[in-house]
Design a protein around this motif. Structure first.
Motif, PDB file in Angstrom:
ATOM      1  N   ALA A  53      -3.465   4.299  -2.207  1.00 31.76           N
ATOM      2  CA  ALA A  53      -3.558   3.464  -3.408  1.00 31.76           C
ATOM      3  C   ALA A  53      -2.909   2.114  -3.140  1.00 31.76           C
ATOM      4  CB  ALA A  53      -2.856   4.153  -4.586  1.00 31.76           C
ATOM      5  N   PRO A  54      -3.426   1.048  -3.739  1.00 29.68           N
ATOM      6  CA  PRO A  54      -2.826  -0.290  -3.588  1.00 29.68           C
ATOM      7  C   PRO A  54      -1.569  -0.396  -4.436  1.00 29.68           C
ATOM      8  CG  PRO A  54      -4.678  -0.415  -5.097  1.00 29.68           C
ATOM      9  CD  PRO A  54      -4.607   1.024  -4.615  1.00 29.68           C
ATOM     10  N   GLN A  55      -0.642   0.524  -4.225  1.00 31.36           N
ATOM     11  CA  GLN A  55       0.576   0.623  -5.026  1.00 31.36           C
ATOM     12  C   GLN A  55       1.783   0.386  -4.142  1.00 31.36           C
ATOM     13  OE1 GLN A  55       0.786   2.763  -8.501  1.00 31.36           O
ATOM     14  NE2 GLN A  55      -0.864   1.285  -8.649  1.00 31.36           N
ATOM     15  N   GLY A  56       1.739  -0.706  -3.350  1.00 24.53           N
ATOM     16  CA  GLY A  56       2.898  -1.073  -2.554  1.00 24.53           C
ATOM     17  C   GLY A  56       4.057  -1.454  -3.452  1.00 24.53           C
ATOM     18  N   ILE A  57       5.226  -1.590  -2.833  1.00 24.42           N
ATOM     19  CA  ILE A  57       6.416  -1.845  -3.663  1.00 24.42           C
ATOM     20  C   ILE A  57       6.333  -3.194  -4.353  1.00 24.42           C
ATOM     21  CG2 ILE A  57       7.819  -0.409  -2.123  1.00 24.42           C
ATOM     22  CD1 ILE A  57       9.288  -3.088  -1.415  1.00 24.42           C
ATOM     23  N   LEU A  58       5.487  -4.092  -3.870  1.00 28.76           N
ATOM     24  CA  LEU A  58       5.339  -5.384  -4.542  1.00 28.76           C
ATOM     25  C   LEU A  58       4.432  -5.271  -5.767  1.00 28.76           C
ATOM     26  CD1 LEU A  58       4.960  -7.749  -1.454  1.00 28.76           C
ATOM     27  CD2 LEU A  58       7.023  -7.165  -2.737  1.00 28.76           C
ATOM     28  N   GLN A  59       3.640  -4.192  -5.829  1.00 29.45           N
ATOM     29  CA  GLN A  59       2.729  -4.012  -6.961  1.00 29.45           C
ATOM     30  C   GLN A  59       3.336  -3.139  -8.064  1.00 29.45           C
ATOM     31  OE1 GLN A  59       1.104  -3.707  -3.690  1.00 29.45           O
ATOM     32  NE2 GLN A  59       0.704  -5.869  -4.038  1.00 29.45           N
ATOM     33  N   PHE A 119       8.690   3.605  -9.443  1.00 30.46           N
ATOM     34  CA  PHE A 119       8.301   4.273  -8.201  1.00 30.46           C
ATOM     35  C   PHE A 119       8.063   5.774  -8.410  1.00 30.46           C
ATOM     36  CE2 PHE A 119      10.826   0.566  -6.599  1.00 30.46           C
ATOM     37  CZ  PHE A 119       9.746  -0.119  -6.067  1.00 30.46           C
ATOM     38  N   GLU A 120       8.943   6.417  -9.185  1.00 34.36           N
ATOM     39  CA  GLU A 120       8.802   7.860  -9.386  1.00 34.36           C
ATOM     40  C   GLU A 120       7.477   8.168 -10.091  1.00 34.36           C
ATOM     41  OE1 GLU A 120      11.560  10.047 -12.188  1.00 34.36           O
ATOM     42  OE2 GLU A 120      12.206  10.906 -10.260  1.00 34.36           O
ATOM     43  N   ALA A 121       7.171   7.390 -11.113  1.00 31.32           N
ATOM     44  CA  ALA A 121       5.927   7.614 -11.853  1.00 31.32           C
ATOM     45  C   ALA A 121       4.702   7.359 -10.968  1.00 31.32           C
ATOM     46  CB  ALA A 121       5.884   6.712 -13.088  1.00 31.32           C
ATOM     47  N   ALA A 122       4.781   6.322 -10.123  1.00 34.45           N
ATOM     48  CA  ALA A 122       3.649   6.012  -9.248  1.00 34.45           C
ATOM     49  C   ALA A 122       3.417   7.138  -8.251  1.00 34.45           C
ATOM     50  CB  ALA A 122       3.910   4.687  -8.520  1.00 34.45           C
ATOM     51  N   LEU A 123       4.517   7.668  -7.698  1.00 34.93           N
ATOM     52  CA  LEU A 123       4.397   8.762  -6.733  1.00 34.93           C
ATOM     53  C   LEU A 123       3.852  10.025  -7.404  1.00 34.93           C
ATOM     54  CD1 LEU A 123       4.850   9.977  -3.947  1.00 34.93           C
ATOM     55  CD2 LEU A 123       7.243  10.383  -4.574  1.00 34.93           C
ATOM     56  N   GLU A 124       4.367  10.316  -8.576  1.00 31.98           N
ATOM     57  CA  GLU A 124       3.924  11.508  -9.296  1.00 31.98           C
ATOM     58  C   GLU A 124       2.429  11.418  -9.629  1.00 31.98           C
ATOM     59  OE1 GLU A 124       5.975  12.212 -12.979  1.00 31.98           O
ATOM     60  OE2 GLU A 124       5.456  14.355 -12.944  1.00 31.98           O
ATOM     61  N   ALA A 125       2.004  10.235 -10.066  1.00 34.37           N
ATOM     62  CA  ALA A 125       0.604  10.068 -10.462  1.00 34.37           C
ATOM     63  C   ALA A 125      -0.328  10.247  -9.268  1.00 34.37           C
ATOM     64  CB  ALA A 125       0.403   8.692 -11.090  1.00 34.37           C
ATOM     65  N   LEU A 126       0.056   9.680  -8.109  1.00 29.85           N
ATOM     66  CA  LEU A 126      -0.848   9.761  -6.957  1.00 29.85           C
ATOM     67  C   LEU A 126      -0.796  11.147  -6.305  1.00 29.85           C
ATOM     68  CD1 LEU A 126      -2.906   8.108  -5.337  1.00 29.85           C
ATOM     69  CD2 LEU A 126      -1.073   7.491  -3.753  1.00 29.85           C
ATOM     70  N   ALA A 127       0.393  11.740  -6.245  1.00 20.90           N
ATOM     71  CA  ALA A 127       0.508  13.048  -5.588  1.00 20.90           C
ATOM     72  C   ALA A 127      -0.150  14.147  -6.421  1.00 20.90           C
ATOM     73  CB  ALA A 127       1.990  13.379  -5.341  1.00 20.90           C
ATOM     74  N   ASN A 173       0.825  -1.195   0.000  1.00 17.23           N
ATOM     75  CA  ASN A 173       0.000   0.000   0.000  1.00 17.23           C
ATOM     76  C   ASN A 173       0.871   1.261   0.000  1.00 17.23           C
ATOM     77  OD1 ASN A 173      -2.944   0.710   0.245  1.00 17.23           O
ATOM     78  ND2 ASN A 173      -2.095   1.988   1.885  1.00 17.23           N
ATOM     79  N   LEU A 174       0.368   2.290  -0.646  1.00 18.16           N
ATOM     80  CA  LEU A 174       1.013   3.612  -0.632  1.00 18.16           C
ATOM     81  C   LEU A 174       0.009   4.619  -0.080  1.00 18.16           C
ATOM     82  CD1 LEU A 174       2.966   5.913  -1.373  1.00 18.16           C
ATOM     83  CD2 LEU A 174       2.162   5.738  -3.750  1.00 18.16           C
ATOM     84  N   ARG A 175       0.377   5.272   1.024  1.00 15.31           N
ATOM     85  CA  ARG A 175      -0.495   6.299   1.604  1.00 15.31           C
ATOM     86  C   ARG A 175       0.258   7.614   1.638  1.00 15.31           C
ATOM     87  NH1 ARG A 175      -5.202   6.965   4.468  1.00 15.31           N
ATOM     88  NH2 ARG A 175      -5.593   4.725   4.309  1.00 15.31           N
TER      89      ARG A 175
END
Lengths: 299, 299
Positions: free
Chosen positions: B34-40, B46-54, B16-18
């Motif tokens: 978001a269910p975007q833990g490091i295993l997912q 990681f940078e793209a996932a953080l940018e998209a959620l933030a 999970n990413l909170r």
């Protein structure tokens, strides 16, 4: 071929089928083994699987006696559990006739122990205990997927306790963060002993399992030692809890495969029990099947 | 939009990413999950996932502070473990700068405890402890996939112990004979309590797990009660072993999700500990991230 078989016996478990061919004196004249446990054989395929493996042993239609998971709900025909205390006569009386075109056949009952504190069952191990029932009182440990500690007193099975040791190891190896960390490697006796000693000194089994990972992260254990360490933690926990329950009094005997008995004997020695004789599980199964069959003469 | 963010904090675990958006006074003005833990998240993503959620929180390039599994070897950038005893200043000094085009960013260190008897690590929980470090000495229990019992003394983390409770439950449910037996059903508090009481009375955890099956075979537990019973056995074993290690003295506090804290509070009450306050894990993470970030002003 020599003389016709006087009995075909089967130790038919979840993952394996082992057949014994007996002569009229109860001697095992041949054995066969196949990875055809009840989990591998498709539903309804038990008769065909038995016929294929037994082959020409079936000439002359000798009686057939099966024990193990084959008598469970997922097996060929569900047989009852005989409640503890259970002796040889109780188990012989609970044999269930099995309708099959292969000849006269029976499946052995399991044994259950239901107390306020715990529910326990076994199927197959009770048959392996029969040859030992006539001997000294004590505790028989049968290591495996679901290890059993069985109390024998006055010729009867009076109590039992199961441990998930083997299945837990396999499941954690295949499907957990510990398995993801493991690297293949030879068995590592030092890592195994370390795991055993951790469990003997500490009751927190579900913590010690996970600590395998931190040992690697902090550089004290190599990834190819994790499997042996985890095996030691789990077998050590079983030995710790089993010995605690049975106390220092009763003699202990191992019944199983040579490999597993070696690991358990090692763990028991670390716990101070060096006086643990070993009996081959296959030999015990054959012995028990023959004993059970004697009540079937003329049946 | 209101005022620009003064900090973006992330509790980024395995599953999970909170994200927390802080104003200049350290108040959380918004949260995202978001269910975007490091295993997912695929490696390198990681940078793209953080940018998209933030999203628009990134306007004005506020500093970014991440804690949790994102600092592990499988994460974005591996950060060190600070050995126990570890206080807030030690953790602040161990923040690792993270090169990213999103702005100035850091990842928190984990905490380790290596003794002769045991290796232990954690990542993420140490940040949740920071707000509690200033308070009373005691033990903080953080239930989850790998539950943690963390000792706080004199403003520092002095010891920790992990339990595989959550992962073990999920693995056994998905991949064992117990899972094959389970039928879906509502949470069953009576079956949960029974499992807890079994573990509180009996140290043989790997036996009690398997006994769930025999309870069903012998008709004392229904298949739709097995999950709750097993959950009780595993949480009960953790509570039993955790309380044994921490002793009756220190106050205990739960930090986590409401659902898990409810189960743990129930198990602790059955063990005689009814004096266990609860703190939201998300609130504790936000609090800790803000505290850690204060050392970064002008960095």
């Amino acid at each position: 071929m020599g003389e016709a078989a006087s009995l075909i016996g089967a130790d038919w478990g979840n993952t394996n089928l082992r057949l014994f061919c007996f002569d009229a004196a109860g001697r095992v004249t041949a054995e066969k083994n196949a990875p055809q446990g009840i989990l591998q054989v498709p539903g309804g395929g038990f008769e065909a699987a038995l016929e294929a493996l037994a082959g020409d042993w079936l000439e002359g239609s000798p009686p057939i006696l099966l024990c193990g998971a084959i008598g469970s709900r997922q097996g060929w025909l569900e047989t009852p559990y005989v409640p503890c205390p259970a002796g040889e006569a109780d188990l012989a009386a609970a044999l269930t006739p099995l309708p099959t075109r292969l000849g006269r056949a029976w499946i052995a009952a399991g044994v259950s122990a239901l107390t306020l504190e715990r529910a326990e069952t076994m199927r197959g191990e009770e048959t392996k205990m029969l040859g030992l029932l006539a001997g000294q009182d004590g505790v028989v440990v049968s290591p495996g997927t679901h290890s059993k500690w069985v109390r024998l007193e006055g010729g009867r099975i009076t109590a039992l306790r199961s441990f998930m040791t083997g299945e837990l190891f396999a499941t954690l190896k295949a499907h957990s963060i510990l398995g993801a960390l493991m690297m293949p490697g030879p068995d590592d006796p030092d890592a195994f002993d370390l795991g055993v000693l951790r469990s003997l000194a500490d009751p927190a089994t579900t913590s010690l399992m996970l600590a395998a990972r931190a040992e690697v992260l902090l550089g004290r254990l190599a990834p190819d030692q994790v499997a042996s360490f985890l095996s030691g933690v789990l077998i050590g926990a079983e030995v710790r809890d089993g010995l605690l329950e049975c106390g220092p009094g009763p003699p202990i005997r191992l019944v199983g495969s040579a490999g597993l008995m070696g690991l358990y004997a090692r763990a028991m020695a670390l716990a101070g029990r060096t006086d643990v004789p070993q009996t081959s599980g296959d030999q015990a199964a054959a012995d028990g099947l023959w004993r059970l069959s004697r009540g079937l003469v003329g049946a």
